[in-house]
Design a protein around this motif. Structure first.
Motif: not given
Length: 930
Positions: A446, A439, A486, A482-483, A443-444, A489-490
């Protein structure tokens, strides 16, 4: 041309060491490969000498580069970019590894150190393991060559003169024989101020030691599978695996301590992409090392142990690619810019990923896989348009071959694990760690997806329209990012993973190998469970957790459970079997780390709520009255459970310190006639009294509203507060590191208690002296306001009361046809004394005319009325203040982190416990080795 004053000899010496290092590592790789083959033992001596020459050359590179930095040879690009004459000598190490070349050299150095340990201790595993290590050194050596090969740049040398850089070739100054005397070469650009901290002297070498250490479990795994000794590599590789876990973990934790002490974002972890890139290899290696430990006792999960151990090193290479290719340039504050080595880093990564798979295949499949991979490499090099398709085909092929190798070449288990066995639940824990790493990586990465999707944008847009999937359109347009929040989200993803891991840490060691007596297991766990539940309930009550924070409460319980259960395990079992004490101590440390991180961040409070009476959001839109506080020099304000006083600022070298004193609170007594300001109004005390908890409760009995007419002869006004300053508790000195090149950098200061930290940093402060006009006024500032709005100046409040027509044009020197209005500005000072100013706005020939500014000498203010916006109903004024009004102020933020010392204690215990486990494992293996 013969250049004067140029120290060319030191650069030539450095180039010599680089080439010698590269050639020696090539020879060591070939020799160790030959020594690994049947009847190849005679090559071992040659291989050792080659690696020792390589080691000597690496030391030569390091000494030469340090000599250049200490000698301040600014004609060299690396020295000029990363050092200057003003840099303190204590930061010379930070200067050494700030750049790409220095960090690659540091990484190479640690491989050399650990490689020589392996030569001394490796025994029969030395040749195959060192063959892999030497091969990695070949790739790292290419990063320092700085040569062009068939038009492709290979590496970047730290020994390149500035005049030799491609962008400088042919520049006029390169034709000057003594160019080193030019002003631009008298000093360098200097070290990034973020790195001018003692943590950055010890954090990078520790982190890179951890990166380097991950190579050795990887090399053992490859060596074992290469030799088809599928379990033989586990035993000698275990100490190396846990050593890598300890050192890489320590390096990551040091990075968190540096962020907490030196960065002003307020915390120790921000889920920055580069932070994540260092965390993922550690998470994978923790899972792999525990599976190795299980396989050491029972023949279980062999492929998973191999895959996770090897992937830990592969993801070190992937993090290197992310950090140094420039891919994360817009999403991370840590990343380097692209230095022309993206392709080289990519080949480095893909080669060792392929090597991991290739050694697991049998002869025929290995040849097919190698041949197709080589073909794809040629296609990618031959056509830039085919690079990304070739990479994608290679990745798909590699994953397929990895699956084939797992099914055909790895020994299969004859019997599945029992549900209630240690090996089964350690496997589950490792699977959870793998999902956690996946996960984070997803995300990292993207920004990488945007690059991979670029050649297929047309197809993705068509699919997006056909399937009505917006995510495909975002990918096609290269906008994957990223969101925005962040951290939230994480946490949403990682908290459940952390809960499962800490829960398994609590119960895992109480499971038996093969099969567990569940009645005995439950009996052993009952006490720890009860104690953990009681502690959790108490902390939930004391820290005021709510049911909306159920996930946090669950993780808090599992973390405490991990601490309690492993403490119980040490008391029950480890005192009779000391070799297991280390891992229990490490588990206790991890539990404390998770509990401390959860409480300190989940219940941190920004205590710097603004109580100055001035709306600081008007000063800057990023300021928040709920999180930041404005402090005038000499003013004492209430802040949470303290009173604070900004006393003065001091310049010390490149730092400007701001001294803020903290005082306790004591009840406030008011005397009859005192005037206070509260909620936008002024009040006068009717009698002596002690303040209550709320002004509203005191209002009717003790205070009367003060009219403006009564304000001319009032005493100094204070803000109402139920308390007054008591004894002085401590002083904090947050500071700004002044740097013209990088900009000023705020660094926090923290007061440490056993149960909390008070963390402060400067949000705004005036650094440079402002220029004055001939009348002693500072540069004016523009304000857009509506009727009734307030303009805040240093010592006055300016309220726009009304806009009125000009009744006597001749009085204001208006010409025929002019149209004008006057603004009525009410100016109130700190003593509640009122003055009025009436600047004019004039329209002449359908154009606005700026009239002469109106001065209020007694208030030190000057006003000009410059604009009317009838659509929004706003009016623009330009306000200038006199030097006599000036009061130095700062905007500061303070955060209270509860129980953060639990986190730091956990960090220390986790590292100590892991190192104990390493030493115990080494001691246990010595008798067997003899």
């Amino acid at each position: 041309m013969e250049y004067i004053g140029e120290n060319a000899w030191i650069g030539k010496l450095g180039h010599f060491w680089v080439i010698l290092s590269f050639v020696a590592s090539l020879l060591a790789t070939f020799s160790y490969y030959q020594a690994s083959r049947p009847n190849g033992e005679s090559w071992r001596t040659m291989a050792r000498w080659a690696f020792r020459v390589h080691s000597l050359a690496v030391l030569g590179i390091i000494v030469t580069l340090f000599y250049m930095i200490l000698g301040q040879y600014f004609e060299y690009d690396y020295v000029w970019k990363h050092s200057n004459t003003a840099m303190p000598l204590r930061y010379i190490f930070s200067c050494f590894w700030e750049g790409q070349e220095g960090s690659f050299l540091l990484w190479t150095f640690w491989h050399v150190v650990l490689g020589n340990v392996m030569i001394f201790k490796g025994g029969r595993w030395e040749p195959p393991v060192m063959a892999v290590v030497s091969l990695v050194q070949v790739f790292l050596g290419t990063m320092l060559l700085g040569i062009y090969f068939f038009g492709y740049k290979m590496g970047s040398s730290p020994f390149i003169l500035i005049r030799e850089l491609p962008e400088n070739v042919g520049m006029p100054w390169t034709q000057i024989a003594d160019y080193t005397r030019l002003p631009q070469f008298q000093d360098g650009r200097g070290l990034n101020p973020l790195l001018q901290n003692y943590w950055m002297t010890i954090h990078p070498p520790t982190l890179f030691l951890g990166f380097a250490a991950t190579l050795f479990p990887f090399a053992f795994a490859l060596a074992g599978i290469w030799r088809r000794e599928y379990r033989g590599w586990i035993k000698p590789g275990l100490p190396w695996a846990f050593f890598a876990v300890a050192t890489l973990g320590l390096g990551i934790l040091m990075g968190g301590a540096w962020a907490y002490e030196a960065l002003s974002f307020g915390g120790f972890w921000a889920w920055d992409p580069v932070e994540n890139a260092s965390l993922v290899p550690w998470v994978l290696l923790v899972g792999g090392a525990h599976l190795m430990l299980i396989n050491r006792h029972k023949n279980r999960s062999l492929f998973a142990a191999y895959a996770l151990t090897a992937l830990a090193f592969i993801f070190v290479l992937y993090s290197t690619f992310l950090t140094r290719s420039g891919v994360l340039g817009e999403t991370s504050v840590h990343s380097f810019t692209d230095d022309g080595m993206t392709g080289q880093l990519l080949v480095y990564l893909l080669f060792f990923f392929g090597l991991m798979i290739g050694v697991a295949l049998d002869g025929r499949r290995r040849l097919v896989y190698g041949g197709v991979s080589l073909l794809l490499l040629v296609v990618g090099i031959a056509s830039q348009k085919m690079v990304i398709p070739a990479i994608l085909v290679y990745l798909v092929l590699s994953l397929v071959m990895l699956f084939v190798a797992r099914n055909r070449n790895f020994p299969r288990q004859k019997k599945e694990e029992e549900l209630w066995s240690r090996e089964f639940w350690v496997f589950i824990a490792s699977l959870v760690l793998l999902l956690s790493a996946a996960q984070i990586t997803f995300e990292t990465s993207k920004p990488v997806y945007n690059l991979l999707a670029a050649p297929f944008s047309g197809v993705l847009l068509w699919l997006s329209d056909a399937l009505n999937l917006d995510v495909l359109r975002v990918l096609a347009e290269g906008k994957m990012a990223p969101k925005s929040d962040v951290i939230a989200h994480y946490n949403k993803w990682q908290l459940p993973f952390a809960f499962m891991v800490t829960l398994l840490i609590a119960v895992g060691q109480f499971f038996s190998y093969h099969k567990t007596n569940m009645k005995l297991f439950v009996r052993k766990m009952t006490l720890s469970f009860a104690i953990s539940l009681a502690f959790t309930v108490f902390i939930v009550w004391a820290m005021k957790f709510t049911m909306s924070e159920f996930t946090l409460i669950a993780l808090l319980f599992s973390s405490i459970f991990a601490v309690a259960a492993n403490t119980d395990y040490i008391l029950r079992i480890a005192q009779r079997k000391m070799p297991v004490a280390g891992q229990s101590v490490a588990h206790i440390g991890f539990g404390l780390l998770m509990a401390g991180a959860l409480i300190s961040t989940g219940k941190s409070v920004k205590i710097s709520q603004n109580t100055s009476g001035i709306d600081i959001s008007r000063l800057n839109e990023t300021f928040d009255n709920r999180k930041d506080i404005l402090l005038f020099r000499g003013d004492t304000l209430s802040m949470n459970e303290y009173f604070i006083l900004y006393t003065n600022s001091e310049r010390e070298g490149h730092n400007k310190y701001f001294n803020v004193e903290y005082f306790s609170k004591m009840p406030r007594d008011y005397m009859k006639g005192e005037v206070v300001y509260h909620s936008g109004y002024f009040f006068k005390a009717k009698e002596n009294h002690r303040a209550g908890k709320s002004f509203l409760k005191d209002r009717e009995k003790y205070w009367e509203l003060l009219s403006i007419g009564d304000s001319q002869e009032t005493p100094p006004i204070t803000l109402w507060n139920a308390h007054q300053p008591g004894e002085k508790l401590f002083t904090l000195r947050p500071h700004l590191q002044l740097n013209e090149r990088f900009g000023n950098v705020p660094e926090p200061d923290t007061k440490h208690y056993f149960n909390k930290d008070i963390y402060t940093h400067i949000r705004w402060a005036e650094i440079e002296e402002r220029e004055l006009d001939i009348d002693g006024f500072f540069e004016p500032k523009e304000h857009e306001v509506a009727l009734g709005d307030t303009i805040f100046t240093t010592v006055n409040l300016v309220i726009l009361d009304s806009i009125r027509p000009i009744s006597r044009p001749e009085q204001h020197h208006l010409k025929a046809g002019d149209i004008g209005v006057r603004a009525v500005l009410r100016v109130v000072n700190q003593r509640n004394q009122v003055s009025f100013a009436e600047p004019l706005f004039i329209v002449r020939d359908n154009e606005s005319v700026v009239s002469e500014p109106v001065k209020l000498e007694e208030r030190g203010l000057k006003f000009a009325f410059t604009k009317i916006d009838p659509q929004t109903g706003t009016f623009t004024f330009v306000v200038a203040e006199n030097e006599s009004n000036r009061r130095e102020f700062i905007v500061m933020q303070a955060i209270m982190f509860p129980m953060i010392n639990v986190l730091w204690i956990g960090c220390i215990l986790m590292v100590i416990g892991t190192l104990i486990a390493v030493f115990q494992r080494i001691r246990k293996e010595k008798p067997n080795a003899r």
